[in-house]
Design a protein around this motif. Structure first.
Motif, PDB file in Angstrom:
ATOM      1  N   ILE A  65      37.364  28.315  11.644  1.00  0.00           N
ATOM      2  CA  ILE A  65      37.499  29.515  12.467  1.00  0.00           C
ATOM      3  C   ILE A  65      37.597  30.735  11.549  1.00  0.00           C
ATOM      4  O   ILE A  65      38.331  30.730  10.564  1.00  0.00           O
ATOM      5  CB  ILE A  65      38.749  29.421  13.364  1.00  0.00           C
ATOM      6  CG1 ILE A  65      38.584  28.270  14.367  1.00  0.00           C
ATOM      7  CG2 ILE A  65      39.008  30.738  14.087  1.00  0.00           C
ATOM      8  CD1 ILE A  65      39.842  27.963  15.160  1.00  0.00           C
ATOM      9  N   ALA A  66      36.842  31.779  11.875  1.00  0.00           N
ATOM     10  CA  ALA A  66      36.852  33.002  11.074  1.00  0.00           C
ATOM     11  C   ALA A  66      38.100  33.827  11.396  1.00  0.00           C
ATOM     12  O   ALA A  66      38.350  34.168  12.556  1.00  0.00           O
ATOM     13  CB  ALA A  66      35.597  33.818  11.338  1.00  0.00           C
ATOM     14  N   ALA A  67      38.896  34.109  10.379  1.00  0.00           N
ATOM     15  CA  ALA A  67      40.097  34.943  10.513  1.00  0.00           C
ATOM     16  C   ALA A  67      40.481  35.399   9.113  1.00  0.00           C
ATOM     17  O   ALA A  67      39.947  34.907   8.115  1.00  0.00           O
ATOM     18  CB  ALA A  67      41.234  34.154  11.158  1.00  0.00           C
ATOM     19  N   ARG A  68      41.405  36.366   9.043  1.00  0.00           N
ATOM     20  CA  ARG A  68      41.827  36.884   7.756  1.00  0.00           C
ATOM     21  C   ARG A  68      43.355  36.903   7.651  1.00  0.00           C
ATOM     22  O   ARG A  68      44.047  37.016   8.657  1.00  0.00           O
ATOM     23  CB  ARG A  68      41.290  38.302   7.528  1.00  0.00           C
ATOM     24  CG  ARG A  68      39.780  38.344   7.299  1.00  0.00           C
ATOM     25  CD  ARG A  68      39.266  39.751   7.070  1.00  0.00           C
ATOM     26  NE  ARG A  68      37.851  39.727   6.730  1.00  0.00           N
ATOM     27  CZ  ARG A  68      37.362  39.591   5.497  1.00  0.00           C
ATOM     28  NH1 ARG A  68      38.203  39.506   4.469  1.00  0.00           N
ATOM     29  NH2 ARG A  68      36.071  39.558   5.269  1.00  0.00           N
ATOM     30  N   ALA A  69      43.837  36.809   6.434  1.00  0.00           N
ATOM     31  CA  ALA A  69      45.265  36.980   6.153  1.00  0.00           C
ATOM     32  C   ALA A  69      45.458  38.381   5.602  1.00  0.00           C
ATOM     33  O   ALA A  69      44.785  38.775   4.643  1.00  0.00           O
ATOM     34  CB  ALA A  69      45.726  35.950   5.137  1.00  0.00           C
ATOM     35  N   LEU A  70      46.360  39.140   6.191  1.00  0.00           N
ATOM     36  CA  LEU A  70      46.611  40.490   5.699  1.00  0.00           C
ATOM     37  C   LEU A  70      47.206  40.447   4.293  1.00  0.00           C
ATOM     38  O   LEU A  70      46.849  41.242   3.430  1.00  0.00           O
ATOM     39  CB  LEU A  70      47.548  41.224   6.658  1.00  0.00           C
ATOM     40  CG  LEU A  70      47.057  41.343   8.115  1.00  0.00           C
ATOM     41  CD1 LEU A  70      47.999  42.219   8.914  1.00  0.00           C
ATOM     42  CD2 LEU A  70      45.631  41.877   8.173  1.00  0.00           C
TER      43      LEU A  70
ATOM     44  N   PRO B 165      39.809  36.185   3.584  1.00  0.00           N
ATOM     45  CA  PRO B 165      39.163  35.344   4.605  1.00  0.00           C
ATOM     46  C   PRO B 165      39.783  33.945   4.619  1.00  0.00           C
ATOM     47  O   PRO B 165      39.938  33.323   3.561  1.00  0.00           O
ATOM     48  CB  PRO B 165      37.698  35.290   4.157  1.00  0.00           C
ATOM     49  CG  PRO B 165      37.529  36.447   3.225  1.00  0.00           C
ATOM     50  CD  PRO B 165      38.858  36.636   2.558  1.00  0.00           C
ATOM     51  N   LEU B 166      40.122  33.448   5.813  1.00  0.00           N
ATOM     52  CA  LEU B 166      40.740  32.124   5.934  1.00  0.00           C
ATOM     53  C   LEU B 166      39.773  31.065   6.437  1.00  0.00           C
ATOM     54  O   LEU B 166      40.156  29.910   6.575  1.00  0.00           O
ATOM     55  CB  LEU B 166      41.951  32.206   6.876  1.00  0.00           C
ATOM     56  CG  LEU B 166      43.123  33.068   6.390  1.00  0.00           C
ATOM     57  CD1 LEU B 166      44.224  33.099   7.442  1.00  0.00           C
ATOM     58  CD2 LEU B 166      43.664  32.566   5.063  1.00  0.00           C
TER      59      LEU B 166
END
Length: 357
Positions: free
Chosen positions: A17-22, A8-9
């Protein structure tokens, strides 16, 4: 080298902002970068460098391999009669670097106190505030060419600094950096900064050309302020104008202050006599982007969960919550609407400062 999956970033970008790093790699020393570029599983995707996350807008999950910069350390490299040369690791918080130099008795960075982000990001953006830019205090930097694995050093001239600009924001050269002294044509997406060195001039003298600082000096009745006093004033001014990202998510100033010709400025002044503008040494005129946005009526307005800060129209903010955050799409929709308004009224195209990922 530490590699993490599906990370989770949201805690690592100041907009929240909600986003993810693979894939995320924690970079704690130069060897970690060299190992990451040689790892077949990681090097198949492009690399994305993440410092303090204070100058990015995430529009979705990040597919490039995220290099989380965590190289630490401060040291005095050299002391001469004319300057202190100080080095900081790219993963250090910028404000911590400014505070450390003052505690050690090396003034010169105080006007840039409380700028968010990391040391490694400071040359990329050529950060600046209250009359001082990074290029005014820059000595050199070390970086790794992720295409070749070469570790190299750049001077100020080779960094090609401009207003919120540098060689790191432009396309990479076709050929690798082969020898010292070669001017890079562009290093975006290719070079990763590991250490930055600053030249802090001796004897020190205060930089008080900015109106807000001069006003504080006059109010305090201090003819010759110390570097620490300037540091404190800058922190007070910034905290009064800008929201704390820990309380209200934001990426700082969202748009660059545009520059125009004197003729263009005169034309705008004829229509808008109160426009805030600053003559530049090269003869151009810098306009206050916040004033332009405010004049178009955007202060305090929202689109979705993206809003314009009530105290400073140059700052876009997250009106959502940790559980229901603003999206990068909402932020960019608001930004584009503001750009359209300013262009239609003033004929000026505002350029965003943050990197859109």
């Amino acid at each position: 080298m530490v590699v993490e999956k599906n990370v989770p970033l949201q805690p690592w970008n100041t907009f929240g902002i909600a986003a993810r790093a693979l894939n995320l790699v924690r970079i704690r020393e130069v060897a970690d970068l060299l190992q990451a570029r040689s790892d077949p599983a990681l090097s198949q995707a492009p690399f994305f460098v993440l410092g303090g996350g204070s100058n990015i807008v995430l529009t979705g999950d990040v597919k490039p391999t995220v290099l989380k910069m965590e190289i630490k350390g401060f040291r005095l490299v050299e002391e001469t009669a004319k300057a202190w040369i100080v080095e900081a690791g790219a993963g250090e918080a910028w404000h911590d670097c400014v505070a450390w130099t003052l505690r050690q008795g090396y003034p010169g960075l105080e006007n840039m106190a409380l700028i968010p982000g990391t040391v490694g990001a400071s040359p990329v953006q050529n950060i600046g505030a209250y009359g001082v830019e990074l290029q005014d205090r820059f000595e050199s930097l070390d970086a790794v060419d992720m295409a070749t694995g070469q570790v190299f050093t750049l001077t100020a001239e080779q960094c090609a600094f401009g207003y919120r600009d540098s060689v790191f924001k432009h396309g990479a050269p076709v050929t690798p950096i082969e020898r010292e002294g070669v001017q890079p044509l562009g290093l975006a997406g290719r070079a990763v900064i590991t250490h930055v060195r600053f030249r802090l001039p001796r004897p020190w003298k205060p930089e008080l050309g900015y109106l807000d600082l001069e006003r504080r000096r006059a109010e305090a009745g201090i003819e010759s302020p110390t570097a620490q006093q300037i540091f404190d004033w800058v922190c007070e001014i910034r905290r009064a104008k800008l929201p704390d990202p820990a309380v209200l998510g934001n990426a700082g100033s969202f748009f660059k202050n545009p520059t125009v010709t004197p003729e263009q400025c005169s034309d705008i002044i004829a229509r808008e006599p109160r426009i805030v503008h600053y003559p530049m040494p090269d003869g151009s005129v810098k306009l206050a982007a916040g004033w332009l946005i405010d004049a178009c009526g955007w202060r305090g307005k929202t689109i979705g969960k993206a809003g314009v800060y009530e105290k400073q129209a140059l700052v876009l903010v997250n009106r959502g919550t940790a559980q229901d955050s603003v999206t990068g799409g909402e932020v960019m929709t608001l930004a584009k609407a503001i750009q359209t308004s300013v262009y239609e009224r003033f004929g000026i195209r505002l350029e965003p400062e943050p990197v859109v990922v």
